[in-house]
Design an enzyme around this catalytic site. Structure first.
Site, PDB file in Angstrom:
ATOM      1  N   ASP A 135      24.980  65.288  71.660  1.00 46.36           N
ATOM      2  CA  ASP A 135      25.157  64.780  73.023  1.00 46.36           C
ATOM      3  C   ASP A 135      26.114  65.608  73.884  1.00 46.36           C
ATOM      4  O   ASP A 135      26.279  65.340  75.075  1.00 46.36           O
ATOM      5  CB  ASP A 135      25.636  63.316  72.983  1.00 46.36           C
ATOM      6  CG  ASP A 135      26.913  63.144  72.169  1.00 46.36           C
ATOM      7  OD1 ASP A 135      27.266  64.066  71.404  1.00 46.36           O
ATOM      8  OD2 ASP A 135      27.560  62.091  72.292  1.00 46.36           O
ATOM      9  N   GLU A 138      38.502  67.240  61.471  1.00 45.06           N
ATOM     10  CA  GLU A 138      38.616  68.687  61.692  1.00 45.06           C
ATOM     11  C   GLU A 138      39.739  69.253  60.827  1.00 45.06           C
ATOM     12  O   GLU A 138      39.613  70.319  60.213  1.00 45.06           O
ATOM     13  CB  GLU A 138      38.891  68.979  63.175  1.00 45.06           C
ATOM     14  CG  GLU A 138      37.796  68.526  64.138  1.00 45.06           C
ATOM     15  CD  GLU A 138      37.818  67.030  64.493  1.00 45.06           C
ATOM     16  OE1 GLU A 138      38.722  66.316  63.985  1.00 45.06           O
ATOM     17  OE2 GLU A 138      36.960  66.594  65.275  1.00 45.06           O
TER      18      GLU A 138
HETATM   19  C1  UGA Z   1      33.542  62.161  68.543  1.00 41.85           C
HETATM   20  C2  UGA Z   1      33.559  63.605  68.066  1.00 41.85           C
HETATM   21  O1  UGA Z   1      33.233  64.475  69.140  1.00 41.85           O
HETATM   22  C3  UGA Z   1      32.555  63.764  66.939  1.00 41.85           C
HETATM   23  O2  UGA Z   1      32.498  65.124  66.533  1.00 41.85           O
HETATM   24  C4  UGA Z   1      32.976  62.873  65.805  1.00 41.85           C
HETATM   25  O3  UGA Z   1      31.991  62.940  64.780  1.00 41.85           O
HETATM   26  C5  UGA Z   1      33.047  61.443  66.305  1.00 41.85           C
HETATM   27  O4  UGA Z   1      33.871  61.326  67.467  1.00 41.85           O
HETATM   28  C6  UGA Z   1      33.621  60.534  65.199  1.00 41.85           C
HETATM   29  O5  UGA Z   1      34.587  59.846  65.448  1.00 41.85           O
HETATM   30  O6  UGA Z   1      33.078  60.578  64.098  1.00 41.85           O
HETATM   31  P1  UGA Z   1      31.466  60.810  69.649  1.00 41.85           P
HETATM   32  O7  UGA Z   1      30.817  61.231  70.926  1.00 41.85           O
HETATM   33  O8  UGA Z   1      32.318  59.584  69.674  1.00 41.85           O
HETATM   34  O9  UGA Z   1      32.234  62.028  69.053  1.00 41.85           O
HETATM   35  O10 UGA Z   1      30.351  60.648  68.480  1.00 41.85           O
HETATM   36  P2  UGA Z   1      28.775  60.730  68.569  1.00 41.85           P
HETATM   37  O11 UGA Z   1      28.374  61.822  69.498  1.00 41.85           O
HETATM   38  O12 UGA Z   1      28.232  59.390  68.826  1.00 41.85           O
HETATM   39  O13 UGA Z   1      28.378  61.175  67.077  1.00 41.85           O
HETATM   40  C7  UGA Z   1      28.647  62.473  66.574  1.00 41.85           C
HETATM   41  C8  UGA Z   1      27.351  63.073  65.983  1.00 41.85           C
HETATM   42  O14 UGA Z   1      26.893  62.237  64.923  1.00 41.85           O
HETATM   43  C9  UGA Z   1      26.207  63.177  66.987  1.00 41.85           C
HETATM   44  O15 UGA Z   1      25.537  64.418  66.829  1.00 41.85           O
HETATM   45  C10 UGA Z   1      25.309  62.010  66.635  1.00 41.85           C
HETATM   46  O16 UGA Z   1      23.942  62.231  66.886  1.00 41.85           O
HETATM   47  C11 UGA Z   1      25.552  61.850  65.138  1.00 41.85           C
HETATM   48  N1  UGA Z   1      25.388  60.455  64.670  1.00 41.85           N
HETATM   49  C12 UGA Z   1      25.908  59.413  65.357  1.00 41.85           C
HETATM   50  C13 UGA Z   1      24.684  60.221  63.505  1.00 41.85           C
HETATM   51  O17 UGA Z   1      24.199  61.163  62.867  1.00 41.85           O
HETATM   52  N2  UGA Z   1      24.526  58.912  63.079  1.00 41.85           N
HETATM   53  C14 UGA Z   1      25.018  57.854  63.767  1.00 41.85           C
HETATM   54  O18 UGA Z   1      24.819  56.702  63.319  1.00 41.85           O
HETATM   55  C15 UGA Z   1      25.728  58.103  64.926  1.00 41.85           C
HETATM   56 MN    MN Z   2      29.332  62.644  71.121  1.00 36.77          MN
END
Ligand code: UGA
Ligand code: MN
Length: 331
Positions: A189, A275
């Site tokens: 995203d 990280e």
């Molecule tokens: C923030 C950080 O930018 C992420 O790198 C970190 O993984 C995340 O917090 C965290 O706390 O774990 P955020 O925008 O809150 O990011 O997280 P998302 O973008 O919703 O998810 C990170 C990635 O994991 C995305 O590529 C998303 O597609 C993936 N994801 C999310 C999954 O593979 N499974 C899920 O159930 C939710």
């Molecule tokens: Mn994100």
């Protein structure tokens, strides 16, 4: 004064014709390259052509990132991009946005890891059509560590097991003798500038840069003094986190990842420490970090978050007796 008879004149004419034929023959042979004496000149031609090609390859290597078009350039380090992704209404839009940027990058290998135990048709078809060098992997987040739709987003980490699956793939499929490159974790995203990839291409160990719109700040960034990282511009756990940056803020040389085969992310790590856990396991210190993006003064990646799609009118359509959107149309 000498007298020439008509016969003498014929002899002279015959001699001239013979010389003329000889000259023509020599020229013809040299054009066909059939005479041994002319072999060196064709070698010279080959050498010139080779030198021109070598010059072209050198130019492409040096300018691949500014040419703004995708092509494979021999000898240019590959950028391995690991992207966790999961099924939701906006998924195809997110993947499309990312692939559009990756189309402008040379030598890219996109490793897409679905949070699922089966490959979805949407992702399979998308990757087949996207005309990029891709690998499609699976890694399902178990229910006890999976963030639910109504949970606050700080409750559970996301993408952790998927990134580890991407790392495991690199370690079992690549070899430090043959494969050279850099590894970047790109969530589906965020928003990426093409220029970011040019910055990370020559990463020796770990390169770092600012990330926009993250941590409730305009940007977070490594703090630089005399060309070195000396701390972090962040509000959140500023002094507690050894590497206080977002996942989008760094890239690692492939060999560092292959040489430290146990280093990975930890699903149980404190929030915001993913990280740090990973970079510490790779044996990285502040001293090793390579500041990019004009000494961390430029933002080339943004931690954008896509609003979940509101599809509530689909039900209302049915209640009014209208037809719902056709489920065969992939969105
Ligand atoms: C923030 C950080 O930018 C992420 O790198 C970190 O993984 C995340 O917090 C965290 O706390 O774990 P955020 O925008 O809150 O990011 O997280 P998302 O973008 O919703 O998810 C990170 C990635 O994991 C995305 O590529 C998303 O597609 C993936 N994801 C999310 C999954 O593979 N499974 C899920 O159930 C939710
Ligand atoms: Mn994100």
């Amino acid at each position: 004064m000498a007298h020439f008879s008509g016969r003498d004149l014929i002899y002279v004419l015959m001699l001239c014709s013979a010389v003329w034929f000889l000259i023509m023959f020599v020229q013809l042979e040299s054009c066909r390259g059939g005479i041994n004496d002319h072999q060196p000149s064709s070698l010279v031609t080959y050498r010139k052509a080779l030198a021109a090609k070598e010059k072209e390859i050198k130019y492409l290597r040096e300018h691949a990132d500014s040419l703004n078009r995708r092509q494979h350039v021999v000898g240019l380090p590959t950028i391995y991009i690991i992207t966790p992704t999961y099924t939701r209404p906006v998924q195809k839009a997110e993947l499309t946005r990312l692939s559009t940027v990756f189309h402008s990058i040379s030598n890219v290998h996109w490793i897409v890891v679905e949070d699922s135990d089966v490959k979805s048709n949407l992702v399979v078809d998308f990757l087949k059509d996207c005309e990029l060098n891709t690998t499609h992997l699976l890694s399902v987040t178990p229910p006890d560590v999976k963030l639910r739709e109504k949970d606050p987003n700080w409750l559970k980490p996301r993408g952790v097991l998927q990134r580890n699956t991407g790392l495991a793939w690199l370690r079992s499929n690549l070899n430090a003798d043959f494969n050279h490159g850099v590894v970047y974790f790109a969530d589906d995203d965020n928003t990426y500038s093409v220029k970011l990839f040019a910055e990370m291409r020559d990463t020796k160990k770990v390169s770092v840069w600012p990330v926009g719109l993250v941590g409730k700040l305009r940007y977070e960034s490594p703090l630089i003094e005399a060309g070195k990282v000396i701390g972090w511009h962040t509000y959140w756990f500023r002094n507690e986190r050894p590497f206080a940056m977002d996942m989008a803020g760094f890239a690692v040389n492939l060999h560092v990842i292959l040489e430290n085969s146990l280093a990975k992310f930890d699903i149980n790590a404190k929030r915001g420490f993913q990280e740090s856990v990973f970079l510490q396991a790779l044996g990285i210190t502040l001293e090793d970090l390579e500041p990019k993006a004009s000494m961390c003064t430029k933002v080339l990646v943004w931690h954008t978050r896509t609003e979940p799609a509101n599809l509530s009118n689909e039900e209302k359509m049915e209640m009014k007796g209208y037809k719902k959107s056709d489920s065969h149309v992939e969105v």
